[in-house]
Design an enzyme around this catalytic site. Structure first.
Site, short mmCIF file in Angstrom:
data_model
loop_
_atom_site.label_atom_id
_atom_site.label_comp_id
_atom_site.label_asym_id
_atom_site.label_seq_id
_atom_site.Cartn_x
_atom_site.Cartn_y
_atom_site.Cartn_z
N GLU A 1 55.88 90.24 108.40
CA GLU A 1 54.96 89.47 109.45
C GLU A 1 55.69 88.67 109.62
OE1 GLU A 1 51.10 87.49 108.78
OE2 GLU A 1 50.66 89.73 107.35
N GLU B 1 49.68 88.37 101.44
CA GLU B 1 49.05 86.37 101.58
C GLU B 1 47.57 85.49 100.46
OE1 GLU B 1 49.65 84.59 105.23
OE2 GLU B 1 51.32 85.55 105.16
N ASN C 1 56.00 87.40 104.63
CA ASN C 1 55.07 86.38 105.83
C ASN C 1 56.22 85.41 106.26
OD1 ASN C 1 54.56 88.92 105.50
ND2 ASN C 1 51.94 88.23 105.66
N HIS D 1 43.48 92.59 103.27
CA HIS D 1 44.13 91.51 103.56
C HIS D 1 42.58 91.05 103.92
CE1 HIS D 1 47.19 90.59 106.84
NE2 HIS D 1 46.07 89.81 106.86
N TYR E 1 56.79 82.10 108.97
CA TYR E 1 56.72 81.28 109.70
C TYR E 1 56.95 80.28 110.00
CZ TYR E 1 52.98 85.06 110.55
OH TYR E 1 52.22 86.82 111.40
N ARG F 1 52.74 98.36 110.07
CA ARG F 1 51.80 97.86 108.79
C ARG F 1 50.35 97.99 108.94
NH1 ARG F 1 51.54 92.20 106.87
NH2 ARG F 1 50.41 92.45 105.13
C1 PNW Z 1 49.17 85.53 107.97
N1 PNW Z 1 49.59 79.36 107.54
O1 PNW Z 1 47.69 83.80 107.95
C2 PNW Z 1 48.58 86.33 108.15
O2 PNW Z 1 49.02 87.20 107.68
C3 PNW Z 1 48.01 86.91 109.91
O3 PNW Z 1 46.59 87.77 108.90
C4 PNW Z 1 47.43 86.08 110.57
O4 PNW Z 1 46.69 86.75 111.79
C5 PNW Z 1 49.01 85.74 110.91
O5 PNW Z 1 49.55 84.77 109.51
C6 PNW Z 1 49.03 84.37 111.86
O6 PNW Z 1 48.51 82.93 111.61
C7 PNW Z 1 48.63 82.48 107.74
O7 PNW Z 1 48.38 77.60 107.82
C8 PNW Z 1 47.96 81.56 108.19
O8 PNW Z 1 50.62 78.41 106.74
C9 PNW Z 1 48.28 81.10 108.12
C10 PNW Z 1 49.36 80.18 107.32
C11 PNW Z 1 50.49 81.54 107.77
C12 PNW Z 1 49.54 82.31 107.59
#
Ligand code: PNW
Length: 460
Positions: A364, A168, A298, A123, A300, A79
């Site tokens: 992601e 996102e 995505n 993006h 995290y 991707r």
């Molecule tokens: C994503 N948060 O961004 C993006 O899709 C990517 O480009 C980025 O590099 C990656 O996650 C890592 O940060 C985020 O604060 C930015 O919750 C901030 C957040 C989540 C995703």
């Protein structure tokens, strides 16, 4: 490792993700127009250490080396994102053929390496010319996006069959237009809400254009987070706050695509017409033309919430973001490491959307670590544990009946991490930003071996 590989079925897709502004560099080459990120990073104080994506990983000139890394990894899909201002320097109108040529070469190289190209159309690097006309606050940007999608699909659609429209949209609205920590750096708080609707309308119009050019699958990638109550958050107000946050973060950009309309926002003081942006017929159009063949997720970390201590300080929103419990390990970003948050998220999607949930691809997932090259190698053991834990959570969700079709690591390369510049490293491959030398980390070898074990199991 073989045990983990065997928990995922035949046909499960592994891969990696990147984004144009974060890796390409060549910001002023081959007729590329300026993007909002070129503008934003030139302003003092916006990005840590004054970093910019002007050169980044220099992927624009080194993509063959990067495709060789992808070939070595052996994954099924890659991707990447397409830079809108490389294709249409003013956002609409004049097409820059050299921009299309670049992605044409990239797609051919990927296919020759046996890797399925999975491009994201947006993006976050909007053409500055469109931002000057209101950016995503302007309804016209949705039509410009459809025109751009059509132009790209006309050139690549004979070889690219699956597309991701938006990356996102929630994070882009909040960081870009509400809080101003990302480009275009606007601080509109709740007045940013039209950005939600116009992105969704743009998604629907782009999806229609892609399908008219023969696309087999249209996805959107949403940043989603399981919402948990803060440890001392146990009152009705805390629970209402968590529900409000869940609605804003997880539902506003997903319900219209899967359920046919926005969730109830007025209940907690957010205008349900998204700042007057919603016109008659829009939600029907979004549900019809914007229907998803797959949902990109995505993930995290979870978000811990409690009732707002001072609603005036949150622009009237009823929640505060709370510290995660101390028990969790943290990444270099200070994000908590919570693999079971991913299984919670995926099973929660199935509960919420039922049969309306299309196959999910984790587009992601990954972590930043303070990786250093020592004696020619990078021992990122914590990333290996992170990825193994999260893939285990994907397998758990599958066991619980969620159709998860694939998993893409963020990211192939260390890259320009937005407001954090080059200080946060998410790659399976280390990049020395002085020399642009690539050094595969231990996690790259681990992921390669996992993919190979999965493939061997399939043949056996
Ligand atoms: C994503 N948060 O961004 C993006 O899709 C990517 O480009 C980025 O590099 C990656 O996650 C890592 O940060 C985020 O604060 C930015 O919750 C901030 C957040 C989540 C995703």
């Amino acid at each position: 490792m073989a045990a983990l590989a065997s928990r995922l079925p035949d046909g499960f897709r592994f891969g990696t993700s990147t984004a144009s502004y974060q890796i390409e560099g060549a910001a002023e080459e081959d007729g590329k127009g300026r993007s909002v990120w070129d503008t934003f990073t030139a302003l003092p104080g916006t990005v840590k250490d004054g970093d910019t994506g002007a050169v980044a990983c220099d992927h624009y000139h080194r993509f063959e080396e990067d495709v060789a890394l992808l070939r070595g990894l052996g994954g099924d899909a890659y991707r990447f994102s397409i830079s809108w201002p490389r294709i249409l320097p003013e956002g609409t109108g004049r097409i820059e053929p050299r921009g299309l040529d670049f992605y044409d070469r990239l797609v051919d190289a990927l296919l020759a390496a046996g890797v399925t190209p999975l491009p994201t159309l947006f993006h976050w690097d909007l053409p500055q010319a469109l931002e000057d006309r209101g950016g995503w606050l302007a309804r016209e940007t949705a039509d410009a996006f459809a025109g751009y999608a059509d132009t790209v699909a006309a050139r690549l659609g004979d070889r690219v069959h699956e597309w991701i429209t938006l990356n996102e949209p929630f994070i882009h609205m909040v960081f870009g237009y509400a809080l101003g920590t990302h480009a275009p750096g606007r601080t509109l708080m709740l007045d940013a809400l039209p950005v939600a609707h116009h992105q969704l309308l743009g998604h629907a119009r782009a999806a229609a254009a892609l399908r008219a050019r023969g696309a087999r699958a249209v996805l959107a990638s949403n940043n989603l987070t399981p919402v948990r109550l803060h440890e001392d958050g146990r009152t009705d107000a805390d629970r209402a706050a968590a529900a409000a946050y869940d609605t804003l973060h997880n539902r506003v950009f997903t319900d219209p695509l899967l359920l046919g309309g926005y969730p109830d926002l007025d209940a907690f003081g957010v205008p349900g017409d998204l700042g007057g942006a919603v016109r008659p017929g829009d939600t029907e159009e979004i549900a019809r033309d914007g229907r998803l063949d797959g949902l990109g997720v995505n993930y995290y970390n979870p978000t811990w919430i409690r009732a707002a201590a001072d609603p005036a300080a949150t622009g009237g929103l009823p929640f505060d973001l709370a510290e995660p419990p101390a028990e969790y390990a943290r990444t270099a970003f200070d994000w908590p490491v919570v693999p079971d948050g991913l299984s919670e998220l995926l099973t929660g999607l199935k509960e919420r959307y039922g049969d309306a949930l299309p196959p999910v691809t984790v587009t992601e997932n990954g972590c930043s670590q303070p990786d250093r090259v020592v004696g020619g190698s990078v021992d990122d053991e914590a990333r290996v544990r992170y990825l193994a834990g999260h893939l285990g959570a994907v397998a758990d969700a599958r066991d619980a009946g969620v159709d998860v079709a694939g998993y893409l690591v963020w990211s192939l390369l260390d890259n320009f991490e937005w407001a954090e510049g080059y200080s946060q490293r998410f790659g399976l491959v280390h990049v020395d930003f002085a020399t642009r030398t690539r050094t595969p980390k231990r996690s790259y070898a681990w992921y390669r071996d996992l993919i190979a074990a999965h493939r061997a199991g399939r043949k056996a």
